[in-house]
Design a protein around this motif. Structure first.
Motif, PDB file in Angstrom:
ATOM      1  N   UNK A 439       0.812  -1.216   0.000  1.00  0.00           N
ATOM      2  CA  UNK A 439       0.000   0.000   0.000  1.00  0.00           C
ATOM      3  C   UNK A 439       0.850   1.273   0.000  1.00  0.00           C
ATOM      4  N   UNK A 440       2.051   1.116  -0.542  1.00  0.00           N
ATOM      5  CA  UNK A 440       2.851   2.302  -0.797  1.00  0.00           C
ATOM      6  C   UNK A 440       3.933   2.617   0.200  1.00  0.00           C
ATOM      7  N   UNK A 441       4.065   1.823   1.275  1.00  0.00           N
ATOM      8  CA  UNK A 441       5.136   2.086   2.233  1.00  0.00           C
ATOM      9  C   UNK A 441       6.480   1.875   1.547  1.00  0.00           C
ATOM     10  N   UNK A 442       7.403   2.766   1.817  1.00  0.00           N
ATOM     11  CA  UNK A 442       8.731   2.688   1.207  1.00  0.00           C
ATOM     12  C   UNK A 442       9.646   1.839   2.068  1.00  0.00           C
ATOM     13  N   UNK A 443      10.211   0.821   1.424  1.00  0.00           N
ATOM     14  CA  UNK A 443      11.104  -0.081   2.147  1.00  0.00           C
ATOM     15  C   UNK A 443      12.495   0.531   2.231  1.00  0.00           C
TER      16      UNK A 443
END
Length: 470
Positions: A439-443
């Protein structure tokens, strides 16, 4: 000889009284040993200065009394002028010793060597009424001609100590700092208090003029913590941090938590009036943020009851317990806000906490109720955590999904710089971490390493959120 007449004064000092006509008597002496002298009295402002007997005859070496009449203007204002209005004394030798009024008028109407100008006496206004008028009407010295400003010193020269002290109170009350030194040096009592015990410092603080406060302190004005306990209250109500700083620097014994008759401190007053800068200053120097008044109200109660969002936010950021405190009637700050319909305060005062607790417990129903009532989905606690941080850390996938569907920011960082993804990884909740990634979280390297350490490499590689389709 350059004059025939001598006056008994060098200036005319009129005791000014509001609303009444004033007079001044002077004596004139004929300096001639053998000749009578005719005298003419005029003023540079005949509209308000006049004489019952403008013409007279003085026998040799005789003395007579004359009266100057000052007629108050309709608005009772002092007729200030620069230079001062003056009384003109003119004379002429009168060999016969006799003359009619009209003859004297004609005599002085024709200039020439026969007319002596004996004196030009400046007219001054003196006394407490004149001084008060000048004090209240004259602008600061920077814009006042020196001649006009000096009128004040002349006016108070005829005032006694009680009158000078009364004028000093007026100067303090109106913030007229440029008159304060003159009055004190003339004999006004800098330590005076009125019948109710109010000090000069208190009056100056109420005026909001820091120059007046500083000048009084410079000239030895002190405070009494019992009788001057509301100085900080007054300054805080008006957000005058500069005045509060001056008071605290010069009176180290000042009581930061002094209370009024209702038990309210200066911090209460600042909260009531939404004076955030005053709140910040008072708390920074040690004021008790959770102190309650006679009705068990904290500053937060008042800020909430008045609907002051900025004050509420500030107080919440500096107090852990205030939002849970109850008044004698059992009301929390949240309840007071609800009574007044201040919906923008619902989240910081109560719903935000409720949402966070529900997210920690995975109580989806309670979370939905909070959000429906106005809880902010991205509201933070004192550590900077959002509800999503809590749900992710606890591994509550359903709660995480609900929060994300309501607009929770997946990359918001808490007070330690951790995102919800990192909190999920930290606690080993890979499934939640995968959902956040999808859902768009940046790793980051930190989050990826944490996930790899938590599961076997093959299952991690084959997780649906990381499978790319052509």
């Amino acid at each position: 000889m350059d004059r025939l007449i001598k006056a008994d004064v060098d200036s005319i000092d009129i005791s000014f009284v509001n609303g009444g006509n004033c007079t001044h008597a002077l004596k004139l002496t004929n300096l001639m040993h053998t000749m009578s002298v005719a005298v003419s009295l005029t003023s540079t402002n005949p509209a308000i200065f006049s004489f019952p007997n403008p013409f007279s005859i003085l026998p040799p070496l005789s003395t007579s009394s004359q009266t100057l009449v000052f007629t108050n203007p309709s608005d009772h204002r002092l007729p200030l002028s620069t230079p001062n209005d003056a009384l003109l004394v003119r004379s002429s030798i009168l060999p016969t010793g006799k003359a009619h009024h009209d003859d004297l008028r004609r005599l002085f109407s024709k200039p020439g060597p026969h007319i002596f100008r004996d004196a030009a006496l400046p007219i001054n206004f003196v006394g407490p009424h004149a001084a008060e008028f000048l004090l209240l009407r004259l602008p600061p010295p920077s814009s006042t001609p020196l001649e006009i400003n000096s009128l004040f010193s002349k006016a108070i020269s005829r005032c006694d100590e009680p009158q000078l002290t009364s004028l000093l109170r007026i100067a303090s009350e109106n913030g007229k700092s440029h008159f304060i030194p003159t009055l004190i040096e003339a004999g006004a009592d800098v330590s005076s208090r009125d019948s109710e015990g109010e000090s000069l410092i208190s009056l100056a603080v109420k005026s909001g003029k820091i120059d007046a406060v500083q000048t009084l302190i410079e000239f030895g004005c002190s405070i009494d913590n019992k009788r001057d306990r509301l100085l900080l209250h007054t300054a805080a109500s008006n957000n005058r941090v500069d005045i509060m700083e001056t008071l605290c620097l010069n009176f180290v014994e000042i009581d930061l938590n002094s209370t009024d008759n209702h038990g309210q401190t200066a911090l209460h007053r600042a909260a009531i009036h939404n004076q955030v800068e005053a709140l910040q200053f008072l708390i920074s120097i040690g004021s008790e943020i959770d102190k309650t008044d006679n009705e068990n109200w904290t500053p937060l109660h008042y800020a909430a009851e008045e609907g002051h969002f900025d004050a509420v936010q500030f107080l919440l950021n500096h107090s852990i317990f205030a939002k849970y405190a109850v008044t004698k009637e059992g009301r929390t700050a949240y309840a007071l806000a609800v009574d007044k319909g201040y919906s923008n305060l619902y989240d910081p005062l109560y719903l935000g906490d409720l949402l966070h607790r529900a997210a920690r417990r995975d109580d989806v129903h309670a979370m939905k109720s909070c959000l429906a009532q106005g809880a902010k989905v991205n509201g933070r606690d004192q550590n900077g955590w959002t509800a999503l941080h809590r749900a992710a850390f606890k591994g509550h996938l359903e709660s995480v999904e609900l929060l994300v569907s309501h607009g929770a920011r997946v990359d918001v960082v808490d007070g330690s710089g951790f995102t919800p993804l990192l909190r999920a990884v930290e606690s080993g909740n890979v499934e939640v971490a995968m959902y956040l990634l999808s859902n768009g979280a940046k790793a980051s390297l930190k989050s990826l390493k944490g996930m790899v350490d938590s599961v076997d490499l093959e299952s991690f590689k084959n997780h649906p959120s990381l499978v790319h389709t052509n």
